[in-house]
Every structure is written in structure tokens, then in C-alpha cells.
Design a protein around this motif. Structure first.
Motif, PDB file in Angstrom:
ATOM      1  N   MET A 192       0.847  -1.212   0.000  1.00 44.77           N
ATOM      2  CA  MET A 192       0.000   0.000   0.000  1.00 44.77           C
ATOM      3  C   MET A 192       0.880   1.258   0.000  1.00 44.77           C
ATOM      4  O   MET A 192       0.608   2.213  -0.729  1.00 44.77           O
ATOM      5  CB  MET A 192      -0.926   0.020   1.229  1.00 44.77           C
ATOM      6  N   PHE A 193       1.952   1.247   0.804  1.00 36.62           N
ATOM      7  CA  PHE A 193       2.859   2.409   0.823  1.00 36.62           C
ATOM      8  C   PHE A 193       3.479   2.627  -0.561  1.00 36.62           C
ATOM      9  O   PHE A 193       3.575   3.741  -1.055  1.00 36.62           O
ATOM     10  CB  PHE A 193       3.992   2.213   1.845  1.00 36.62           C
ATOM     11  N   GLU A 194       3.895   1.509  -1.158  1.00 34.62           N
ATOM     12  CA  GLU A 194       4.537   1.623  -2.487  1.00 34.62           C
ATOM     13  C   GLU A 194       3.584   2.252  -3.503  1.00 34.62           C
ATOM     14  O   GLU A 194       3.983   3.104  -4.297  1.00 34.62           O
ATOM     15  CB  GLU A 194       5.001   0.238  -2.976  1.00 34.62           C
ATOM     16  N   ALA A 195       2.332   1.824  -3.453  1.00 35.14           N
ATOM     17  CA  ALA A 195       1.342   2.367  -4.398  1.00 35.14           C
ATOM     18  C   ALA A 195       1.087   3.851  -4.113  1.00 35.14           C
ATOM     19  O   ALA A 195       0.960   4.664  -5.038  1.00 35.14           O
ATOM     20  CB  ALA A 195       0.043   1.576  -4.301  1.00 35.14           C
ATOM     21  N   PHE A 196       1.032   4.209  -2.846  1.00 32.75           N
ATOM     22  CA  PHE A 196       0.783   5.600  -2.455  1.00 32.75           C
ATOM     23  C   PHE A 196       1.933   6.500  -2.934  1.00 32.75           C
ATOM     24  O   PHE A 196       1.700   7.591  -3.469  1.00 32.75           O
ATOM     25  CB  PHE A 196       0.633   5.676  -0.927  1.00 32.75           C
ATOM     26  N   VAL A 197       3.166   6.013  -2.774  1.00 31.44           N
ATOM     27  CA  VAL A 197       4.335   6.785  -3.210  1.00 31.44           C
ATOM     28  C   VAL A 197       4.344   6.897  -4.742  1.00 31.44           C
ATOM     29  O   VAL A 197       4.565   7.978  -5.300  1.00 31.44           O
ATOM     30  CB  VAL A 197       5.652   6.153  -2.684  1.00 31.44           C
ATOM     31  N   LYS A 198       4.058   5.789  -5.411  1.00 29.93           N
ATOM     32  CA  LYS A 198       4.096   5.802  -6.886  1.00 29.93           C
ATOM     33  C   LYS A 198       3.070   6.786  -7.453  1.00 29.93           C
ATOM     34  O   LYS A 198       3.373   7.591  -8.338  1.00 29.93           O
ATOM     35  CB  LYS A 198       3.842   4.377  -7.423  1.00 29.93           C
TER      36      LYS A 198
END
Ligand SMILES: Cc1ncc(CO)c(N)n1
Length: 216
Positions: A192-198
Motif C-alpha cells: 500500500m505504501f509503495e502504491a501511495f508513493v508511486k
């Protein structure tokens, strides 16, 4: 700490660089060149057309009926904003309302990133991916409003994203992201963090593309 607070910490440097972008600075002081705003508006109309559908598809995957309803509503609102662009902003800013608009690289990438995340990744990750679109626009809208410039030609656009109505949607989207994060695994919270950053990086790139006329 809530997942959303941790997520914002991760994108703080990206958000800070967004506020420093010439597109945002010039939007704020009203000096942004018309052709750059036109590029932005046309691409944003394509973006909203697809974003609305991605939100509705996400809603269709929700187990909870209230969550489905909220995401259908978000999707509907994205298309309502899109129709406002076509019905009034296009003419106001010198664009043909019926011209066909090709999706340029960043818009294309962002839209298809969101659609494939909704289609193929767990719903938790999809909720994280759609959140920066809400949250960053609200923060940028409020930031611009703080330093209001008289007779800014872009004022109406700014008002859309600093409105209480938009803030209400942001709070709901944040609520669902925290709910999803609280009820899932550590591995998924990380995704979820990775998607939010991307998606936050793509928000930066979306404005940058308009400023630098990034086309195929
Ligand atoms: C690219 C982009 N992200 C977010 C929003 C806010 O809905 C928008 N209109 N456009």
C-alpha cells in the motif's frame, strides 16, 4: 500511528517538491502561461474520464455496500468535474470542446497504472493508489488559497479543490485506506505504501508534463 499519517511522511519530500514546481508557483500567482494550463486541462479531462471509471470499478470490488456506494459516488464526482471542464473551462480558456484529445505519456501511464492496480492488485493496494489524487489536490488547493493573488485567472480551478465538498471526499478516502490497512497484513501494508508513493510521483509528473509539454 495511522497508516495515512505514515504514508504522508513517506511522500513529504515529493509533496514539498510539488509546491516548488513552477507550474504550481505560477498557478498560484496567476502568471502560468495559457498554453501550459490548456495542456493540463485537456490531459486532466482524459484523466478524470478514466479515473472515474477506476473508482467505480474499485467500488464494485468492495465487500461492504457502504464502501461500494462511496466509491461509486467518487467515480460519479470525477465525471461531473470532467463535464464542468468541458462545459465551461474549455471555452473560458480558449479550447475547442469537441476536439479529440490524445492522452500524452504521463496521463496515459498514470491512468493505466490506476486501472491495472484496480484490476489485478488487492483492493487494499488499489485504495492506496487512488488516495494521492484526492489528498495531494486538497493540500495543494489549500496551499494556493493561503497565498491568494487578486484577479487570478485560475481562481475557479483553485476553488474546486479547496472546497469543503472536496475535503469530505478526501476524509472518506483516507478513512477507507486506514480501515484497509488496519485489517490486513504487514506485507500488504508495505505494498500500500509503495502504491501511495508511486501515485504521488505520478501527480508530480502530471504537472511537470504540462509545464514541459511532454508529448509522445
Ligand atoms: C491528475 C489529477 N489528479 C488528481 C485530481 C483530483 O481529482 C485531478 N483532477 N487530476
Amino acid at each position: 500511528m495511522k497508516w495515512t499519517n505514515q504514508a504522508w511522511e513517506k511522500i513529504q519530500p515529493i509533496y514539498d517538491s510539488i509546491l516548488q514546481m513552477p507550474f504550481i508557483q505560477e498557478l498560484q500567482n496567476g502568471t502560468l502561461a495559457l498554453d501550459k494550463f490548456q495542456f493540463y486541462m485537456q490531459q486532466d479531462s482524459k484523466y478524470l474520464e478514466h479515473y472515474g471509471r477506476a473508482l467505480a470499478a474499485l467500488g464494485a470490488k468492495a465487500k461492504d455496500n457502504q464502501m461500494a456506494l462511496d466509491f461509486f459516488e467518487f467515480g460519479k464526482n470525477a465525471l461531473i468535474v470532467e463535464s464542468a471542464l468541458h462545459a465551461s473551462y474549455f471555452e473560458e480558456f480558449g479550447l475547442q470542446p469537441h476536439a479529440e484529445i490524445p492522452m500524452e505519456p504521463v496521463c496515459h501511464h498514470y491512468v493505466h497504472y490506476l486501472k491495472s492496480t484496480v484490476a489485478y492488485d488487492p483492493i487494499e493496494v488499489a485504495v492506496a493508489a487512488i488516495l494521492p489524487c484526492f489528498w495531494i489536490y486538497q493540500e495543494v488547493g489549500n496551499y494556493i488559497l493561503q497565498k491568494e493573488t487578486a484577479n487570478n485567472p485560475y481562481q475557479k480551478w483553485i476553488d474546486t479543490y479547496s472546497s469543503e465538498e472536496f475535503a469530505e471526499g478526501v476524509r472518506k478516502a483516507q478513512y477507507y485506506a486506514d480501515l484497509m490497512a488496519d485489517n490486513t497484513t504487514e506485507a500488504l501494508r508495505k505494498q500500500m505504501f509503495e502504491a501511495f508513493v508511486k501515485a504521488s510521483q505520478l501527480e508530480f509528473q502530471f504537472w511537470n508534463a504540462a509545464y514541459t509539454n511532454r508529448i509522445w
